[in-house]
Design an enzyme around this catalytic site. Sequence first.
Site, PDB file in Angstrom:
ATOM      1  N   HIS B 211       1.556   4.724  -7.662  1.00 17.10           N
ATOM      2  CA  HIS B 211       0.422   5.171  -8.472  1.00 17.10           C
ATOM      3  C   HIS B 211       0.680   4.955  -9.957  1.00 17.10           C
ATOM      4  O   HIS B 211      -0.248   4.959 -10.757  1.00 17.10           O
ATOM      5  CB  HIS B 211       0.096   6.630  -8.157  1.00 17.10           C
ATOM      6  CG  HIS B 211      -0.643   6.779  -6.867  1.00 17.10           C
ATOM      7  ND1 HIS B 211      -1.619   7.717  -6.649  1.00 17.10           N
ATOM      8  CD2 HIS B 211      -0.567   6.070  -5.716  1.00 17.10           C
ATOM      9  CE1 HIS B 211      -2.096   7.593  -5.420  1.00 17.10           C
ATOM     10  NE2 HIS B 211      -1.468   6.600  -4.832  1.00 17.10           N
ATOM     11  N   SER B 215      -1.416  -0.769  -7.205  1.00 16.41           N
ATOM     12  CA  SER B 215      -1.233  -1.681  -6.083  1.00 16.41           C
ATOM     13  C   SER B 215      -1.234  -3.136  -6.543  1.00 16.41           C
ATOM     14  O   SER B 215      -1.988  -3.510  -7.442  1.00 16.41           O
ATOM     15  CB  SER B 215      -2.363  -1.489  -5.073  1.00 16.41           C
ATOM     16  OG  SER B 215      -2.361  -0.182  -4.568  1.00 16.41           O
ATOM     17  N   LYS B 239     -11.898   2.087   4.654  1.00 16.39           N
ATOM     18  CA  LYS B 239     -11.192   0.940   5.244  1.00 16.39           C
ATOM     19  C   LYS B 239      -9.950   1.399   6.012  1.00 16.39           C
ATOM     20  O   LYS B 239      -9.641   0.879   7.092  1.00 16.39           O
ATOM     21  CB  LYS B 239     -10.805  -0.026   4.117  1.00 16.39           C
ATOM     22  CG  LYS B 239     -10.473  -1.406   4.612  1.00 16.39           C
ATOM     23  CD  LYS B 239     -10.417  -2.390   3.445  1.00 16.39           C
ATOM     24  CE  LYS B 239     -10.011  -3.761   3.923  1.00 16.39           C
ATOM     25  NZ  LYS B 239     -10.072  -4.773   2.861  1.00 16.39           N
ATOM     26  N   ASP B 240      -9.240   2.389   5.447  1.00 16.23           N
ATOM     27  CA  ASP B 240      -8.038   2.894   6.121  1.00 16.23           C
ATOM     28  C   ASP B 240      -8.379   3.615   7.422  1.00 16.23           C
ATOM     29  O   ASP B 240      -7.618   3.539   8.394  1.00 16.23           O
ATOM     30  CB  ASP B 240      -7.247   3.831   5.196  1.00 16.23           C
ATOM     31  CG  ASP B 240      -6.394   3.051   4.201  1.00 16.23           C
ATOM     32  OD1 ASP B 240      -6.286   1.824   4.359  1.00 16.23           O
ATOM     33  OD2 ASP B 240      -5.846   3.663   3.272  1.00 16.23           O
ATOM     34  N   GLU B 283      17.654  -1.222  20.713  1.00 16.22           N
ATOM     35  CA  GLU B 283      16.198  -1.260  20.740  1.00 16.22           C
ATOM     36  C   GLU B 283      15.711  -2.531  20.038  1.00 16.22           C
ATOM     37  O   GLU B 283      16.406  -3.088  19.187  1.00 16.22           O
ATOM     38  CB  GLU B 283      15.638  -0.019  20.025  1.00 16.22           C
ATOM     39  CG  GLU B 283      15.892   1.268  20.792  1.00 16.22           C
ATOM     40  CD  GLU B 283      14.891   1.481  21.908  1.00 16.22           C
ATOM     41  OE1 GLU B 283      15.076   0.863  22.977  1.00 16.22           O
ATOM     42  OE2 GLU B 283      13.943   2.255  21.724  1.00 16.22           O
TER      43      GLU B 283
END
Lengths: 257, 406
Positions: B211, B215, B239-240, B283
């Site tokens: 922040h 971005s 959108k998220d 894994e």
Amino acid sequence: MRKVTLLLVIAIGFGLLSGGPRPAIAAGGAEYEHQEWTFNGIFGRFDRAALRRGHQVYREVCSACHGLKRIAYRNLMDIGFSEEEAKEIAAEATVTDGPNDEGEMFDRSGKLSDRFVSPFPNDQAARYSNNGALPPDLSLIVKARKGGADYLYSLMTGYADEAPEGMEMMDGMSYNRAFPGHQIAMPQPLYEDLIEYEDGTPASVEQQAKDVTTFLAWAAEPELEARKSLGLKVLLFMILLTAMLYAVKRRVWSKLH
Amino acid sequence: MISPDKGIGKWIEDRLPIFEFAKHSLVDYPTPRNLNYWWNFGSLAGITLVIMIVTGIVLAMQYTPHVDYAFDSVERVMRDVNYGWLLRYLHMNGATMFFIVVYIHIFRGLYYGSYKSPRELLWWLGVVILLLMMATAFMGYVLPWGQMSFWATTVITNLFSAVPLVGESIVTWLWGGFAVGNPTLNRFYALHYLLPFVIVGVVILHIWALHTVKSNNPLGIDMKGPQDSIPFHPYYTAKDYFGLGVFLIAYMAIVFFAPNFFGEPDNYIPANPMATPPHIVPEWYFLPYYAILRAIPDKLGGVIAMFGSLLILFVLPWLDRSKVRSARFRPIYKQFFWLFLVDCIVLGWVGANPPEGKFVLIGQVATAYYFSHFLIILPLLGLVEKTKPLPESIAAAVTTTGPPKD
């Protein structure tokens, strides 16, 4: 839009992937064949008659050497046995309980709340009675082997009287097509008409193998039917919700373009 | 509704400006207007972390960290606890989904140059989160105390014996004994419960740094004014949410219809220190590092290479000398990015197979390429690559002339 399609294709791909059987890769050159199982696929359910017959095979054949310690007699009521039948099956077992008020351990007949009583008190006793080999507990056997139910079925039906030419067999071992390394300490357990099915089904080796595998698949995943039926509802809900979320996103973003 | 302008809301706001903080960070936060769907994976990773913590705490209420009871307590969860199978499968496959999401998030950062100035610290915090995740996942895999749990722990903790002079002592100290045993299981359980909350702390720093520097975006150029940005809410919240829906469809399909797809059948056999499984594999999300470990014929060298393959990410911002962030404007880097991705997949494939025959050579070539990408290709590209001209601004590129396709 192109990327949305991509994401949806990936999601659907996962869905299809999960419906199919697990890949059949066996270690040690072992081979096994795919069978049709009613419990495969997204609508999979256990065949109730096969479960009942499979329990009979386990009780009359396998349980001489193999335990099923994670299943309680009460669990039989989940697969179509009545309470009376489950109680009768439990009562045939002898359970060591105690100590009582005098501080002594005592034997009693089994109750619904007991787990299946294993044939040997400990691993040492099991090995001692089985020429040094340890018959594994079967509660999780279908989940604990590559190939799962297909492997177990192939193992049950994969015995041959003679090892292929040139193969040295160790003393007391049997040849088996499906077992990794092909030498198994367990002698062939199933024969034609070894047991007489309560429902009159002809007891071929394949029939018994299929039934006992179904029963053990249930023992390994008793939640399977609940899981798949809840899963269908969850997926249907999520697909509808996601479609609506996509519409919301389009509407919100339409102000920008 | 509590409002910050009156009543109890104002009373709180005057003393702790939490409403202002929430509005500033979650609603008004200016975000580039051109983020594509690859930018969904950051918030997805955060949501997955919350799912893991919630399911993990509930599982912890049923789990017994003792070598004699651990396996049985997990089976009890699966069979006798109401919806215990669902909680366990959510948690078990949640780890897989977490790594899928985070790996996509990282490769997105690599493609669009999100590690470059001024986002170096943001990138560093991300690498720290990855390392913590790997430690947490490794210790979590031990808890069911199956065969693979036991033997993977034995193999991986034994790596520390390669440290010169004090190696053996370090391993004994890690185990709390002379073999993997009850003290090992107990401490791994304690740390498996602790580390996720450390991750939450670093995630807060990660978001704080984000922040502050804002971005990155597919064009890799800075926002120059209000015409380049849109508020986080409602645009990116909407959108998220949609991305979350798609993610949950994939996650639930695995949980309900193929919950053991990513697992090893051997882990449904209780741990037995006297019987080694024929083929010990970690894994899937550790396979590339496992391949790098085994590619070096020397034990200490292998361990250094394995840790080096992760630590090299810390110096990435200075190895990549190019001033241009996004691969859209770096035609040669774009090719090498895809080659690097293929190389990582090849490493994973090698890691899943026994180190014999062709896999030895393929693993060594792929390992050499992995390090060459960072140490040779990226510094050289900064000098020789002719980049495409950058657009004037985000708004200019995406509103009038239309976005460049790639």
